[in-house]
Scaffold this motif. Structure first.
Motif, mmCIF file in Angstrom:
data_model
loop_
_atom_site.group_PDB
_atom_site.id
_atom_site.type_symbol
_atom_site.label_atom_id
_atom_site.label_comp_id
_atom_site.label_asym_id
_atom_site.label_seq_id
_atom_site.Cartn_x
_atom_site.Cartn_y
_atom_site.Cartn_z
ATOM 1 N N ALA A 206 0.830 -1.202 0.000
ATOM 2 C CA ALA A 206 0.000 0.000 0.000
ATOM 3 C C ALA A 206 0.865 1.252 0.000
ATOM 4 O O ALA A 206 0.571 2.220 -0.730
ATOM 5 C CB ALA A 206 -0.918 -0.006 1.221
ATOM 6 N N GLY A 207 1.931 1.249 0.805
ATOM 7 C CA GLY A 207 2.822 2.402 0.830
ATOM 8 C C GLY A 207 3.472 2.652 -0.513
ATOM 9 O O GLY A 207 3.643 3.805 -0.940
ATOM 10 N N GLY A 208 3.816 1.566 -1.230
ATOM 11 C CA GLY A 208 4.385 1.716 -2.561
ATOM 12 C C GLY A 208 3.411 2.374 -3.524
ATOM 13 O O GLY A 208 3.794 3.250 -4.317
ATOM 14 N N PHE A 209 2.149 1.979 -3.469
ATOM 15 C CA PHE A 209 1.137 2.592 -4.332
ATOM 16 C C PHE A 209 0.935 4.059 -3.983
ATOM 17 O O PHE A 209 0.788 4.910 -4.873
ATOM 18 C CB PHE A 209 -0.187 1.841 -4.198
ATOM 19 C CG PHE A 209 -0.324 0.676 -5.132
ATOM 20 C CD1 PHE A 209 -1.041 0.785 -6.308
ATOM 21 C CD2 PHE A 209 0.266 -0.542 -4.833
ATOM 22 C CE1 PHE A 209 -1.176 -0.285 -7.174
ATOM 23 C CE2 PHE A 209 0.148 -1.626 -5.681
ATOM 24 C CZ PHE A 209 -0.574 -1.502 -6.859
ATOM 25 N N LEU A 210 0.917 4.369 -2.686
ATOM 26 C CA LEU A 210 0.719 5.759 -2.273
ATOM 27 C C LEU A 210 1.892 6.632 -2.715
ATOM 28 O O LEU A 210 1.701 7.767 -3.172
ATOM 29 C CB LEU A 210 0.549 5.826 -0.756
ATOM 30 C CG LEU A 210 -0.740 5.204 -0.188
ATOM 31 C CD1 LEU A 210 -0.672 5.122 1.328
ATOM 32 C CD2 LEU A 210 -1.958 6.015 -0.618
ATOM 33 N N LEU A 211 3.108 6.101 -2.595
ATOM 34 C CA LEU A 211 4.286 6.853 -3.032
ATOM 35 C C LEU A 211 4.309 7.019 -4.545
ATOM 36 O O LEU A 211 4.608 8.101 -5.064
ATOM 37 C CB LEU A 211 5.558 6.153 -2.558
ATOM 38 C CG LEU A 211 5.895 6.256 -1.065
ATOM 39 C CD1 LEU A 211 7.106 5.392 -0.738
ATOM 40 C CD2 LEU A 211 6.154 7.704 -0.676
ATOM 41 N N ALA A 212 3.986 5.937 -5.265
ATOM 42 C CA ALA A 212 3.993 6.008 -6.726
ATOM 43 C C ALA A 212 2.973 7.017 -7.234
ATOM 44 O O ALA A 212 3.209 7.711 -8.231
ATOM 45 C CB ALA A 212 3.720 4.630 -7.315
#
Length: 309
Positions: free
Chosen positions: A72-78
């Motif tokens: 989820a953090g990866g999606f939010l950062l991307a």
């Protein structure tokens, strides 16, 4: 003038047909996404049962949350998603406590002694519990038929659990009923926040909010509980984290946004029955005659609550 009118008259018709086709295509895509979410959720209990073959309950829940939070953090950062407003963090904490921590932990503890088919019937009451808490939270007044169906569904589940456990609720049943309450609270608050931000961001930020706690829980759980890694255990952990916790909620919220909550909730009625199928196909469980009957009765009660105005 006649030539001009006949030349321009078909144009609005073409636009209307094109718009209708786009709406229909969006509806079909939204339905497919929502159905994919229901399938993902229906596999949660079998995946958890597999995960318990390798991990202790505390380790499994904490590792599941860590993996989902990283994704989820990866999606939010991307997506360069900005931090939620300060007034939304309290609601996100309720979502995190109910959906990310409370429900997974309590159901995992319950599945140490309860079968997945038994748990599916009890947790099949979740839509009714969520609707009741939502009505209390928002101050709405559903009609009497709604409450009659909700009470009937609760009685069906209560009679089923008492019959299955020999006349008194077991510890597993207590965990499952507690899971119903905390998850319904998380869903209710998540539904409110989903009107203010995309639904996948709601669960994404809730997972990130729990990451420090999940990391600490993973370290403590792995130190205290033995790990016997098997193919089933690893697959169960990965599906619970990736499939159920993140991907399932992601496609579910996307589908619900496309077709609306009422139509999406109709699709979710199939979830307990799908879990019964998975419990037989993947875990080799044998269903008692009362299990599908109770699941069907709960399904009827939920259908009534969805149709009354």
């Amino acid at each position: 003038m006649t030539a001009q009118n006949s030349a321009t008259r078909p144009m609005p018709i073409a636009v209307q047909v094109e718009g209708r086709s786009a709406v229909q295509a969006g509806g079909r895509g939204g339905t497919a996404l929502a159905l994919l979410g229901v399938v993902a959720f229906s596999l949660t209990f079998p995946a958890t049962a597999w995960g318990l073959e390798s991990f202790g309950p505390w380790s499994l829940v904490a590792l599941r949350s860590v993996l989902a939070a990283v994704i989820a953090g990866g999606f939010l950062l991307a997506g360069r998603v900005p931090l939620p407003a300060r007034e939304h963090w309290a609601g996100l904490a309720v979502v995190a406590g109910g959906v990310v921590v409370g429900f997974p932990l309590l159901t995992t503890l319950a599945l140490r002694t309860s079968t997945t088919s038994h748990a599916a019937v009890v947790v099949g009451l979740l839509p009714l519990t969520t609707a009741a808490l939502s009505a209390l939270r928002t101050g709405t007044r559903p009609p009497r038929a709604f409450w009659a169906a909700a009470v009937a569904g609760a009685l069906v589940v209560l009679v089923f659990t008492l019959a299955q456990s020999g006349g008194a609720p077991s510890a597993g049943d207590a965990y499952l009923f507690g899971a119903l309450l905390v998850c319904a609270a998380g869903y209710t608050e998540g539904g409110r926040l989903a009107r203010l931000m995309p639904g996948w961001q709601v669960i994404g930020w809730a997972l990130v909010l729990c990451l420090p706690l999940s990391l600490a829980g993973s370290a403590l759980g792995l130190a205290a509980e033995p790990v016997h890694l098997t193919w089933h255990g690893a697959a169960g952990l990965l599906w619970a984290a990736v499939g159920s916790t993140f991907l399932g909620l992601y496609v579910w919220y996307r589908g619900m946004a496309a077709i609306g909550a009422p139509r999406a909730s109709q699709l979710q009625l199939a979830q307990p029955l799908l879990t019964l199928v998975w419990s037989v196909a993947l875990l080799g469980e044998r269903l008692s005659p009362a299990t599908p009957l109770a699941a069907g009765a709960v399904l009827v009660c939920i259908t009534v609550t969805q149709r009354v105005k």
